[in-house]
Scaffold this motif. Structure first.
Motif, PDB file in Angstrom:
ATOM      1  N   GLY A  46      -1.023 -14.511  -8.898  1.00  0.00           N
ATOM      2  CA  GLY A  46       0.230 -14.304  -7.874  1.00  0.00           C
ATOM      3  C   GLY A  46       0.262 -12.679  -8.164  1.00  0.00           C
ATOM      4  N   ARG A  47      -0.453 -11.843  -8.915  1.00  0.00           N
ATOM      5  CA  ARG A  47      -0.572 -10.474  -8.641  1.00  0.00           C
ATOM      6  C   ARG A  47      -1.956 -10.003  -8.173  1.00  0.00           C
ATOM      7  NH1 ARG A  47      -3.417  -9.108 -13.728  1.00  0.00           N
ATOM      8  NH2 ARG A  47      -3.465 -10.990 -14.906  1.00  0.00           N
ATOM      9  N   PRO A  48      -1.939  -8.653  -7.823  1.00  0.00           N
ATOM     10  CA  PRO A  48      -3.044  -8.257  -7.265  1.00  0.00           C
ATOM     11  C   PRO A  48      -4.037  -7.627  -8.397  1.00  0.00           C
ATOM     12  CG  PRO A  48      -1.271  -6.603  -7.094  1.00  0.00           C
ATOM     13  CD  PRO A  48      -0.535  -7.891  -7.762  1.00  0.00           C
ATOM     14  N   ARG A  49      -5.235  -7.794  -7.745  1.00  0.00           N
ATOM     15  CA  ARG A  49      -6.350  -7.280  -8.492  1.00  0.00           C
ATOM     16  C   ARG A  49      -6.247  -5.738  -9.104  1.00  0.00           C
ATOM     17  NH1 ARG A  49     -11.628  -9.261  -5.753  1.00  0.00           N
ATOM     18  NH2 ARG A  49     -10.343  -9.002  -3.873  1.00  0.00           N
ATOM     19  N   LEU A  50      -6.905  -5.566 -10.181  1.00  0.00           N
ATOM     20  CA  LEU A  50      -6.712  -4.290 -10.742  1.00  0.00           C
ATOM     21  C   LEU A  50      -7.348  -3.440  -9.751  1.00  0.00           C
ATOM     22  CD1 LEU A  50      -5.642  -2.126 -12.915  1.00  0.00           C
ATOM     23  CD2 LEU A  50      -8.061  -2.771 -14.078  1.00  0.00           C
ATOM     24  N   SER A  51      -8.636  -3.641  -9.375  1.00  0.00           N
ATOM     25  CA  SER A  51      -9.422  -2.666  -8.089  1.00  0.00           C
ATOM     26  C   SER A  51      -8.408  -2.507  -7.256  1.00  0.00           C
ATOM     27  CB  SER A  51     -10.306  -3.359  -7.899  1.00  0.00           C
ATOM     28  OG  SER A  51     -10.266  -4.514  -7.298  1.00  0.00           O
ATOM     29  N   THR A  52      -7.620  -3.306  -6.525  1.00  0.00           N
ATOM     30  CA  THR A  52      -6.676  -2.997  -5.448  1.00  0.00           C
ATOM     31  C   THR A  52      -5.567  -2.245  -5.630  1.00  0.00           C
ATOM     32  OG1 THR A  52      -7.075  -5.582  -4.775  1.00  0.00           O
ATOM     33  CG2 THR A  52      -5.093  -4.217  -3.784  1.00  0.00           C
ATOM     34  N   VAL A  53      -5.176  -2.209  -6.967  1.00  0.00           N
ATOM     35  CA  VAL A  53      -4.029  -1.502  -7.356  1.00  0.00           C
ATOM     36  C   VAL A  53      -4.453   0.070  -7.496  1.00  0.00           C
ATOM     37  CG1 VAL A  53      -2.454  -0.761  -9.280  1.00  0.00           C
ATOM     38  CG2 VAL A  53      -2.602  -3.229  -8.669  1.00  0.00           C
ATOM     39  N   LEU A  54      -5.696   0.192  -8.197  1.00  0.00           N
ATOM     40  CA  LEU A  54      -6.421   1.499  -8.326  1.00  0.00           C
ATOM     41  C   LEU A  54      -6.487   2.071  -7.028  1.00  0.00           C
ATOM     42  CD1 LEU A  54      -8.671   1.056 -11.343  1.00  0.00           C
ATOM     43  CD2 LEU A  54      -6.563   2.102 -11.343  1.00  0.00           C
ATOM     44  N   LEU A  55      -6.928   1.263  -6.056  1.00  0.00           N
ATOM     45  CA  LEU A  55      -7.413   1.872  -4.656  1.00  0.00           C
ATOM     46  C   LEU A  55      -6.162   2.467  -4.098  1.00  0.00           C
ATOM     47  CD1 LEU A  55     -10.249  -0.305  -3.549  1.00  0.00           C
ATOM     48  CD2 LEU A  55     -10.329   1.928  -3.909  1.00  0.00           C
ATOM     49  N   VAL A  56      -5.181   1.689  -4.034  1.00  0.00           N
ATOM     50  CA  VAL A  56      -3.680   2.079  -3.640  1.00  0.00           C
ATOM     51  C   VAL A  56      -3.224   3.445  -4.184  1.00  0.00           C
ATOM     52  CG1 VAL A  56      -1.570   1.553  -3.019  1.00  0.00           C
ATOM     53  CG2 VAL A  56      -3.247  -0.132  -2.550  1.00  0.00           C
ATOM     54  N   LEU A  57      -3.506   3.334  -5.695  1.00  0.00           N
ATOM     55  CA  LEU A  57      -2.891   4.568  -6.058  1.00  0.00           C
ATOM     56  C   LEU A  57      -3.744   5.809  -5.870  1.00  0.00           C
ATOM     57  CD1 LEU A  57      -1.964   3.453  -9.585  1.00  0.00           C
ATOM     58  CD2 LEU A  57      -0.534   4.158  -7.862  1.00  0.00           C
ATOM     59  N   ALA A  58      -4.981   5.643  -5.764  1.00  0.00           N
ATOM     60  CA  ALA A  58      -5.986   6.581  -5.435  1.00  0.00           C
ATOM     61  C   ALA A  58      -5.627   7.163  -3.745  1.00  0.00           C
ATOM     62  CB  ALA A  58      -7.424   6.444  -5.367  1.00  0.00           C
ATOM     63  N   PHE A  59      -5.430   6.442  -3.024  1.00  0.00           N
ATOM     64  CA  PHE A  59      -5.045   6.687  -1.697  1.00  0.00           C
ATOM     65  C   PHE A  59      -3.589   7.436  -1.515  1.00  0.00           C
ATOM     66  CE2 PHE A  59      -2.885   5.947   2.342  1.00  0.00           C
ATOM     67  CZ  PHE A  59      -3.776   6.007   3.134  1.00  0.00           C
ATOM     68  N   ALA A  60      -2.668   6.812  -2.263  1.00  0.00           N
ATOM     69  CA  ALA A  60      -1.629   7.478  -2.358  1.00  0.00           C
ATOM     70  C   ALA A  60      -1.582   9.076  -3.044  1.00  0.00           C
ATOM     71  CB  ALA A  60      -0.373   6.818  -3.248  1.00  0.00           C
ATOM     72  N   ALA A  61      -2.418   9.109  -3.975  1.00  0.00           N
ATOM     73  CA  ALA A  61      -2.519  10.419  -4.481  1.00  0.00           C
ATOM     74  C   ALA A  61      -3.216  11.362  -3.596  1.00  0.00           C
ATOM     75  CB  ALA A  61      -2.971  10.418  -5.712  1.00  0.00           C
ATOM     76  N   LEU A  62      -4.265  11.040  -2.879  1.00  0.00           N
ATOM     77  CA  LEU A  62      -5.087  11.974  -2.030  1.00  0.00           C
ATOM     78  C   LEU A  62      -4.044  12.375  -0.850  1.00  0.00           C
ATOM     79  CD1 LEU A  62      -8.543  10.264  -2.101  1.00  0.00           C
ATOM     80  CD2 LEU A  62      -7.729  12.746  -2.892  1.00  0.00           C
ATOM     81  N   LEU A  63      -3.210  11.373  -0.391  1.00  0.00           N
ATOM     82  CA  LEU A  63      -2.385  11.371   0.916  1.00  0.00           C
ATOM     83  C   LEU A  63      -1.197  12.402   0.388  1.00  0.00           C
ATOM     84  CD1 LEU A  63      -1.584  10.820   3.775  1.00  0.00           C
ATOM     85  CD2 LEU A  63      -0.144   8.758   2.655  1.00  0.00           C
ATOM     86  N   THR A  64      -0.799  12.360  -0.679  1.00  0.00           N
ATOM     87  CA  THR A  64       0.262  13.312  -1.248  1.00  0.00           C
ATOM     88  C   THR A  64      -0.204  14.849  -1.389  1.00  0.00           C
ATOM     89  OG1 THR A  64       1.272  11.400  -2.439  1.00  0.00           O
ATOM     90  CG2 THR A  64       1.798  13.832  -3.008  1.00  0.00           C
ATOM     91  N   LEU A  65      -1.509  14.816  -1.923  1.00  0.00           N
ATOM     92  CA  LEU A  65      -1.991  16.055  -1.970  1.00  0.00           C
ATOM     93  C   LEU A  65      -2.523  16.626  -0.874  1.00  0.00           C
ATOM     94  CD1 LEU A  65      -3.586  18.096  -4.182  1.00  0.00           C
ATOM     95  CD2 LEU A  65      -5.662  16.750  -3.935  1.00  0.00           C
ATOM     96  N   TYR A  66      -2.877  15.974   0.111  1.00  0.00           N
ATOM     97  CA  TYR A  66      -3.169  16.196   1.527  1.00  0.00           C
ATOM     98  C   TYR A  66      -2.004  17.161   2.161  1.00  0.00           C
ATOM     99  CZ  TYR A  66      -4.253  16.283   6.475  1.00  0.00           C
ATOM    100  OH  TYR A  66      -4.469  16.839   7.852  1.00  0.00           O
ATOM    101  N   ILE A  67      -0.818  16.180   1.793  1.00  0.00           N
ATOM    102  CA  ILE A  67       0.345  16.721   2.497  1.00  0.00           C
ATOM    103  C   ILE A  67       0.825  18.143   1.984  1.00  0.00           C
ATOM    104  CG2 ILE A  67       2.645  16.055   2.987  1.00  0.00           C
ATOM    105  CD1 ILE A  67       1.647  13.046   3.542  1.00  0.00           C
ATOM    106  N   MET A  68       0.578  18.048   0.686  1.00  0.00           N
ATOM    107  CA  MET A  68       1.271  19.119  -0.078  1.00  0.00           C
ATOM    108  C   MET A  68       0.520  20.509   0.288  1.00  0.00           C
ATOM    109  SD  MET A  68       2.279  17.609  -3.530  1.00  0.00           S
ATOM    110  CE  MET A  68       2.202  18.980  -4.533  1.00  0.00           C
ATOM    111  N   LEU A  69      -0.755  20.268   0.490  1.00  0.00           N
ATOM    112  CA  LEU A  69      -1.649  21.704   0.600  1.00  0.00           C
ATOM    113  C   LEU A  69      -1.880  21.949   1.966  1.00  0.00           C
ATOM    114  CD1 LEU A  69      -4.769  20.664  -1.637  1.00  0.00           C
ATOM    115  CD2 LEU A  69      -2.778  22.337  -1.949  1.00  0.00           C
TER     116      LEU A  69
END
Length: 70
Positions: A46-69
């Motif tokens: 019932g919970r997502p795999r660790l690889s899925t969570v890490l990929l979503v977090l990496a995408f969110a971090a890169l998107l935030t960095l792109y928007i800030m810069l």
């Protein structure tokens, strides 16, 4: 116009008199032992795999960095 002096090629006519019926193969060369011994999928908990969570977090971090810069 047929050439009667030309040598006959064995099997060129699609089958000779001595070619018996084809017997079915006892094993399929594509289906080897390792195809039948795959591990069963892990049970769903019932919970997502660790690889899925890490990929979503990496995408969110890169998107935030792109928007800030930008």
């Amino acid at each position: 116009m047929a050439d009667d002096d030309a040598p006959e090629i064995a099997g060129a006519a699609g089958g000779g008199e001595d070619a018996g019926p084809r017997t079915p193969r006892t094993h399929d060369p594509v289906e080897t032992v390792w195809l039948g011994t795959r591990r069963p999928p892990p049970p769903r908990v019932g919970r997502p795999r660790l690889s899925t969570v890490l990929l979503v977090l990496a995408f969110a971090a890169l998107l935030t960095l792109y928007i800030m810069l930008r």
